[in-house]
Write a protein that holds these residues in place. Structure first.
Motif, PDB file in Angstrom:
ATOM      1  N   UNK A 118       5.834  -3.642 -23.658  1.00  0.00           N
ATOM      2  CA  UNK A 118       6.498  -2.705 -22.771  1.00  0.00           C
ATOM      3  C   UNK A 118       6.276  -1.272 -23.274  1.00  0.00           C
ATOM      4  N   UNK A 119       6.160  -0.279 -22.376  1.00  0.00           N
ATOM      5  CA  UNK A 119       5.908   1.093 -22.833  1.00  0.00           C
ATOM      6  C   UNK A 119       7.031   1.704 -23.669  1.00  0.00           C
ATOM      7  N   UNK A 120       8.186   1.064 -23.729  1.00  0.00           N
ATOM      8  CA  UNK A 120       9.266   1.562 -24.589  1.00  0.00           C
ATOM      9  C   UNK A 120       9.088   1.163 -26.047  1.00  0.00           C
ATOM     10  N   UNK A 121       8.278   0.120 -26.293  1.00  0.00           N
ATOM     11  CA  UNK A 121       8.253  -0.501 -27.618  1.00  0.00           C
ATOM     12  C   UNK A 121       6.873  -0.460 -28.258  1.00  0.00           C
ATOM     13  N   UNK A 122       6.311   0.726 -28.365  1.00  0.00           N
ATOM     14  CA  UNK A 122       4.983   0.870 -28.948  1.00  0.00           C
ATOM     15  C   UNK A 122       5.031   1.296 -30.406  1.00  0.00           C
ATOM     16  N   UNK A 123       6.222   1.617 -30.912  1.00  0.00           N
ATOM     17  CA  UNK A 123       6.314   2.117 -32.289  1.00  0.00           C
ATOM     18  C   UNK A 123       6.049   1.040 -33.329  1.00  0.00           C
ATOM     19  N   UNK A 124       6.175  -0.239 -32.939  1.00  0.00           N
ATOM     20  CA  UNK A 124       5.955  -1.325 -33.903  1.00  0.00           C
ATOM     21  C   UNK A 124       4.662  -2.085 -33.620  1.00  0.00           C
ATOM     22  N   UNK A 158       9.865  10.646 -26.966  1.00  0.00           N
ATOM     23  CA  UNK A 158      10.599  11.744 -27.609  1.00  0.00           C
ATOM     24  C   UNK A 158      10.650  11.634 -29.123  1.00  0.00           C
ATOM     25  N   UNK A 159      10.554  10.414 -29.633  1.00  0.00           N
ATOM     26  CA  UNK A 159      10.753  10.206 -31.068  1.00  0.00           C
ATOM     27  C   UNK A 159       9.469   9.910 -31.840  1.00  0.00           C
ATOM     28  N   UNK A 160       8.339   9.832 -31.167  1.00  0.00           N
ATOM     29  CA  UNK A 160       7.079   9.489 -31.839  1.00  0.00           C
ATOM     30  C   UNK A 160       6.747  10.579 -32.876  1.00  0.00           C
ATOM     31  N   UNK A 161       6.491  10.193 -34.106  1.00  0.00           N
ATOM     32  CA  UNK A 161       6.267  11.170 -35.185  1.00  0.00           C
ATOM     33  C   UNK A 161       5.146  12.168 -34.923  1.00  0.00           C
ATOM     34  N   UNK A 162       4.103  11.733 -34.216  1.00  0.00           N
ATOM     35  CA  UNK A 162       2.957  12.616 -33.973  1.00  0.00           C
ATOM     36  C   UNK A 162       3.114  13.489 -32.737  1.00  0.00           C
ATOM     37  N   UNK A 163       4.284  13.423 -32.090  1.00  0.00           N
ATOM     38  CA  UNK A 163       4.534  14.300 -30.957  1.00  0.00           C
ATOM     39  C   UNK A 163       4.362  13.638 -29.601  1.00  0.00           C
ATOM     40  N   UNK A 164       4.833  14.346 -28.583  1.00  0.00           N
ATOM     41  CA  UNK A 164       4.859  13.825 -27.219  1.00  0.00           C
ATOM     42  C   UNK A 164       3.465  13.553 -26.662  1.00  0.00           C
ATOM     43  N   UNK A 165       2.546  14.486 -26.884  1.00  0.00           N
ATOM     44  CA  UNK A 165       1.198  14.318 -26.346  1.00  0.00           C
ATOM     45  C   UNK A 165       0.523  13.077 -26.923  1.00  0.00           C
ATOM     46  N   UNK A 166       0.651  12.890 -28.228  1.00  0.00           N
ATOM     47  CA  UNK A 166       0.065  11.714 -28.882  1.00  0.00           C
ATOM     48  C   UNK A 166       0.728  10.437 -28.381  1.00  0.00           C
ATOM     49  N   UNK A 167       2.042  10.486 -28.139  1.00  0.00           N
ATOM     50  CA  UNK A 167       2.770   9.312 -27.659  1.00  0.00           C
ATOM     51  C   UNK A 167       2.302   8.917 -26.265  1.00  0.00           C
ATOM     52  N   UNK A 168       2.135   9.883 -25.385  1.00  0.00           N
ATOM     53  CA  UNK A 168       1.674   9.604 -24.022  1.00  0.00           C
ATOM     54  C   UNK A 168       0.239   9.078 -24.028  1.00  0.00           C
ATOM     55  N   UNK A 169      -0.581   9.613 -24.930  1.00  0.00           N
ATOM     56  CA  UNK A 169      -1.959   9.137 -25.046  1.00  0.00           C
ATOM     57  C   UNK A 169      -1.991   7.677 -25.491  1.00  0.00           C
TER      58      UNK A 169
END
Length: 276
Positions: A118-124, A158-169
């Protein structure tokens, strides 16, 4: 493992799929009898259909294990093993619950598993997530790909360490990889799309153009005697359609009527009605 919060309405009593099906069939029977009485003026009402196909195309019941007793009604025991009137879908949301999803789906022939991120759970996400996903999908041919998607308002963004742009990418990359895997394995997919309709359409168009270029290269190699399989005998519409999953179920859709028209126009273009 990941969990979803529930609205107050969802915390109330919940019908099992089989109870819901029984109520739908009872309502259909009642409606048919009323129509028959009205039309036939006292004559016997037409017998309503006995087969109703109810498909739940999106859900995460496996994440609420404490409610399983409520979800699976005792009426399920009365359902004939050959009764295929109802199909429920339990979609995974992260790598950590793929096995939980498969185990939950194995409790009933009426539940199909969905495996995806799911797009909410990419941090792991693990580096080998796509290979692991493909392996499980091949081991479970009844599983769809899902839940996958795009979500501009996800906390992950919002919380991705590398920033919003990197998170959307990253979100776009993971979605496209899973969509392409669904196409490769010919599996339907459940897509979550929130405030990302332009991105979704862009990805779909990119996939279409990529398929056209691949076919062009195949034909070029064939013409030059380089093999590569296929050639001019390959139908372009069929080849392009094969680059997409057989079905894409949209939910959490926040688009407008204009967005819907764009998606329907794109779908129509896949069936040879648009040469652009």
């Amino acid at each position: 493992s990941s969990t979803f919060s529930m609205d107050d309405e969802e915390k109330g009593s919940m019908l099992s799929p089989h109870d819901a099906l029984e109520q739908i069939m009872m309502a259909a029977s009642s409606s048919s009898q009323e129509e028959g009485t009205e039309k036939n003026k006292g004559e016997e009402a037409t017998t309503p259909p006995t087969r109703v196909l109810l498909i739940d195309t999106h859900g995460h019941p496996h994440l609420n294990r404490e409610r399983q007793a409520e979800y699976i009604s005792s009426s399920e025991k009365k359902v004939n093993n050959n009764n295929n009137n109802l199909i429920a879908l339990s979609c995974a949301v992260s790598q950590s619950d793929w096995i939980t999803t498969l185990n939950y789906a194995s409790t009933s022939k009426h539940i199909l598993p969905g495996l995806g991120v799911h797009p909410w759970y990419l941090d792991s996400l693990s580096p080998n997530y796509l290979q692991d996903l493909e392996m499980l999908l091949k081991q479970h041919p009844n599983a769809i790909v899902g839940e996958i998607g795009l979500c501009k308002v996800a906390k992950f963004i919002r919380t991705y360490p590398d920033g919003k742009t990197a998170a959307l990418t990253l979100q776009r990359k993971v979605f496209q990889e899973q969509l392409q895997l669904a196409a490769k394995l010919k599996r339907p997919t459940s897509v979550h799309c929130v405030k990302s309709h332009g991105v979704l359409l862009s990805i779909l168009k990119e996939m279409k153009e990529k398929a056209k270029l691949e076919l062009k290269e195949i034909r070029k190699k064939k013409k030059n005697g380089g093999g590569g399989g296929g050639g001019n005998e390959i139908n372009e519409s069929d080849f392009v359609r094969s680059a997409f999953p057989p079905a894409i179920g949209m939910h959490s859709f926040t688009g407008t009527a204009h967005h819907v028209k764009e998606l329907l126009a794109f779908e129509e273009s896949l069936y040879g009605h648009d040469t652009n």
